[in-house]
Design a protein around this motif. Structure first.
Motif, PDB file in Angstrom:
ATOM      1  N   HIS A   1      -6.727   6.731   0.311  1.00 52.44           N
ATOM      2  CA  HIS A   1      -5.486   7.474   0.561  1.00 52.44           C
ATOM      3  C   HIS A   1      -4.263   6.561   0.569  1.00 52.44           C
ATOM      4  O   HIS A   1      -3.150   7.010   0.343  1.00 52.44           O
ATOM      5  N   LEU A   2      -4.477   5.281   0.822  1.00 51.21           N
ATOM      6  CA  LEU A   2      -3.426   4.269   0.667  1.00 51.21           C
ATOM      7  C   LEU A   2      -3.873   3.309  -0.427  1.00 51.21           C
ATOM      8  O   LEU A   2      -4.892   2.636  -0.293  1.00 51.21           O
TER       9      LEU A   2
ATOM     10  N   HIS B   1       0.848  -1.187   0.000  1.00 50.25           N
ATOM     11  CA  HIS B   1       0.000   0.000   0.000  1.00 50.25           C
ATOM     12  C   HIS B   1       0.884   1.238   0.000  1.00 50.25           C
ATOM     13  O   HIS B   1       1.778   1.364   0.848  1.00 50.25           O
ATOM     14  N   VAL B   2       0.647   2.123  -0.950  1.00 44.47           N
ATOM     15  CA  VAL B   2       1.441   3.344  -1.057  1.00 44.47           C
ATOM     16  C   VAL B   2       0.512   4.552  -0.971  1.00 44.47           C
ATOM     17  O   VAL B   2      -0.664   4.467  -1.343  1.00 44.47           O
ATOM     18  N   PRO B   3       1.011   5.686  -0.472  1.00 48.78           N
ATOM     19  CA  PRO B   3       0.187   6.898  -0.455  1.00 48.78           C
ATOM     20  C   PRO B   3      -0.285   7.257  -1.863  1.00 48.78           C
ATOM     21  O   PRO B   3       0.436   7.043  -2.844  1.00 48.78           O
ATOM     22  N   LEU B   4      -1.489   7.789  -1.950  1.00 50.60           N
ATOM     23  CA  LEU B   4      -2.059   8.131  -3.251  1.00 50.60           C
ATOM     24  C   LEU B   4      -1.113   9.013  -4.065  1.00 50.60           C
ATOM     25  O   LEU B   4      -0.972   8.824  -5.273  1.00 50.60           O
ATOM     26  N   ALA B   5      -0.451   9.945  -3.417  1.00 48.48           N
ATOM     27  CA  ALA B   5       0.450  10.858  -4.122  1.00 48.48           C
ATOM     28  C   ALA B   5       1.650  10.144  -4.726  1.00 48.48           C
ATOM     29  O   ALA B   5       2.335  10.692  -5.594  1.00 48.48           O
ATOM     30  N   GLN B   6       1.919   8.912  -4.307  1.00 50.47           N
ATOM     31  CA  GLN B   6       3.053   8.139  -4.833  1.00 50.47           C
ATOM     32  C   GLN B   6       2.612   6.994  -5.740  1.00 50.47           C
ATOM     33  O   GLN B   6       3.416   6.139  -6.109  1.00 50.47           O
ATOM     34  N   SER B   7       1.340   6.971  -6.098  1.00 54.27           N
ATOM     35  CA  SER B   7       0.805   5.823  -6.832  1.00 54.27           C
ATOM     36  C   SER B   7       0.824   5.979  -8.347  1.00 54.27           C
ATOM     37  O   SER B   7       0.505   5.024  -9.067  1.00 54.27           O
TER      38      SER B   7
ATOM     39  N   ALA C   1      -9.075   9.513  -5.068  1.00 50.14           N
ATOM     40  CA  ALA C   1      -9.185  10.498  -3.987  1.00 50.14           C
ATOM     41  C   ALA C   1     -10.642  10.688  -3.580  1.00 50.14           C
ATOM     42  O   ALA C   1     -10.971  10.731  -2.387  1.00 50.14           O
TER      43      ALA C   1
ATOM     44  N   THR D   1      -6.366   9.131 -10.591  1.00 56.40           N
ATOM     45  CA  THR D   1      -5.967   9.706  -9.305  1.00 56.40           C
ATOM     46  C   THR D   1      -7.122  10.426  -8.615  1.00 56.40           C
ATOM     47  O   THR D   1      -7.389  10.220  -7.434  1.00 56.40           O
TER      48      THR D   1
ATOM     49  N   CYS E   1      -2.510   3.067 -12.440  1.00 54.69           N
ATOM     50  CA  CYS E   1      -2.921   4.279 -11.729  1.00 54.69           C
ATOM     51  C   CYS E   1      -2.423   5.498 -12.506  1.00 54.69           C
ATOM     52  O   CYS E   1      -1.387   6.084 -12.181  1.00 54.69           O
TER      53      CYS E   1
END
Length: 402
Positions: free
Chosen positions: A166-167, A22-28, A161, A157, A152
């Motif tokens: 968020h993950l 699981h990664v933060p949305l901003a890093q996906s 959101a 994105t 993604c």
């Protein structure tokens, strides 16, 4: 020696599902979604005004009312009033929740607001539900919102959101060890002697791995001396995906196949009846690590990565779509060999379709510059005539993935 399709099928047999992280949305961005996503609530979660204006009951309009008393103003984010009497309206802003009993929006361009706190409708035509987004018309709670696997991309994105993800559950890409070989190869910042070349393939492989967001854990160049080569390959096999470049042909300095066997690698196949890229070797270790030993010429290195390494990754990520697409070749092509031939193709500048241009063999360092894909000239067809349809593999690793 295997045909291209036989070798491809063997690669597919080695595919294994990757673990999930699981990664933060901003890093996906450009990662691959591993699990489907379901709606956590209705979307929209309420009847929502799509225009600034007034909210009315359609029954009032049908009863001949054209001037409505403004009861209040509703802004986005406010709690929704529950009642509305005959002849009343609410002044409402875009995005605001509409009262349940009000079922129609009149946009402000079709109104006159009077000094008496009323709104006079100017238009002659009104339809029930106009300019109103109905609750759950996009998604119902628990409904499938996003399928997986899926890239993604930027368009996804905002959706993730909005769904509160968020993950993001994505596939964890395999770690990579890269080894390039050759006594004649020097670093790119070095001035080569007359009989040396710069290590372009190392940077080609790094760029290809970056496109797939593969984590590089080791990358080194080594000479064709067996002891040094053995040490470098042993270090690289600490990773999950091992990419070797050079040393797999039949020359006296091509020690890679033998050293891999000494390191416990089981050879899946060595040599494929394709051009370029015939010397390709693929093997694996008992714990499931996979090794691709790619030929040393630049075009061969590029082609075999796109055809075979990406085939493996494509399968490990759970994609099942056909990677090659049928396109029209705007110019003829002929071949003399009985091999499957792969060649750079370019979008035709003047008409729909693709073209190709001759190059100087698999060592030509400019053969792929500006190309848009890889054309496939199948082994049993000597001539491709103008406007024939051929299979083409996009340079984008996630092209045509849904």
């Amino acid at each position: 020696m295997l045909t291209y399709l036989e070798a491809r099928d063997k690669i597919r047999s080695m595919v294994k599902q990757l673990p999930v992280e699981h990664v933060p949305l901003a890093q996906s961005l450009n990662r691959v979604l591993a699990h489907p996503i379901f709606a956590d609530r209705d979307y929209p979660p309420f009847n929502r005004a799509a225009m600034d204006g007034i909210a009315i009951r359609m029954d009032d309009w049908n009863n001949g009312i054209r001037e409505f008393r403004i009861r209040d103003t509703i802004f986005a984010g406010m709690e929704t009033p529950t009642t509305i009497a005959a002849g009343e309206c609410y002044k409402i802003m875009t995005g605001a929740a509409c009262p349940r009993e009000a079922d129609t929006i009149i946009r402000k361009e079709d109104l006159i607001y009077t000094p008496n706190e009323t709104a006079l409708i100017l238009g002659e035509t009104v339809s029930r539900g106009q300019h109103l987004a109905q609750q759950a018309e996009d998604l119902k709670k628990s409904e499938l919102a996003v399928t997986a696997p899926r890239v993604c991309d930027i368009s996804l994105t905002g959706t993730l959101a909005a769904l509160g993800i968020h993950l993001v559950p994505v596939y964890k890409m395999p770690t990579v060890g890269i080894v390039t070989t050759g006594n004649e190869v020097v670093e790119i910042q070095q001035q080569p002697t007359h009989f040396q070349i710069r290590n372009s393939n190392q940077y080609l492989l790094l760029a290809l791995c970056e496109q797939w967001q593969l984590p590089i854990r080791s990358c080194q160049h080594v000479s064709d001396e067996p002891k040094a080569l053995s040490a470098a390959l042993k270090q690289a096999t600490q990773q999950q995906l091992i990419l070797i470049n050079g040393g797999v042909s039949a020359g006296d300095a091509d020690h890679v196949p033998q050293i891999l066997r000494e390191l416990g690698v089981e050879i899946l196949f060595h040599k494929v009846s394709i051009k370029p890229g015939k010397p390709l070797l693929v093997g694996f270790l008992p714990e499931g690590k996979i090794i691709f030993a790619l030929p040393g010429n630049p075009l061969s290195c590029f082609m075999t990565f796109k055809l075979f390494v990406e085939e493996y990754l494509h399968g490990c990520l759970g994609f099942t779509n056909e990677r090659f697409q049928k396109v029209r070749l705007a110019v003829p092509r002929s071949k003399k060999s009985s091999l499957d031939e792969f060649f750079p193709v370019f979008r035709h500048p003047e008409e729909y379709g693709y073209t190709w241009k001759p190059h100087h063999g698999s060592g030509d360092i400019t053969a792929t510059v500006g190309c848009d894909g890889i054309g496939w000239h199948v082994h049993n067809k000597q001539e491709i005539t103008k406007n024939d349809t051929i299979p083409v593999l996009s340079l984008h690793p996630f092209f045509n993935i849904i």
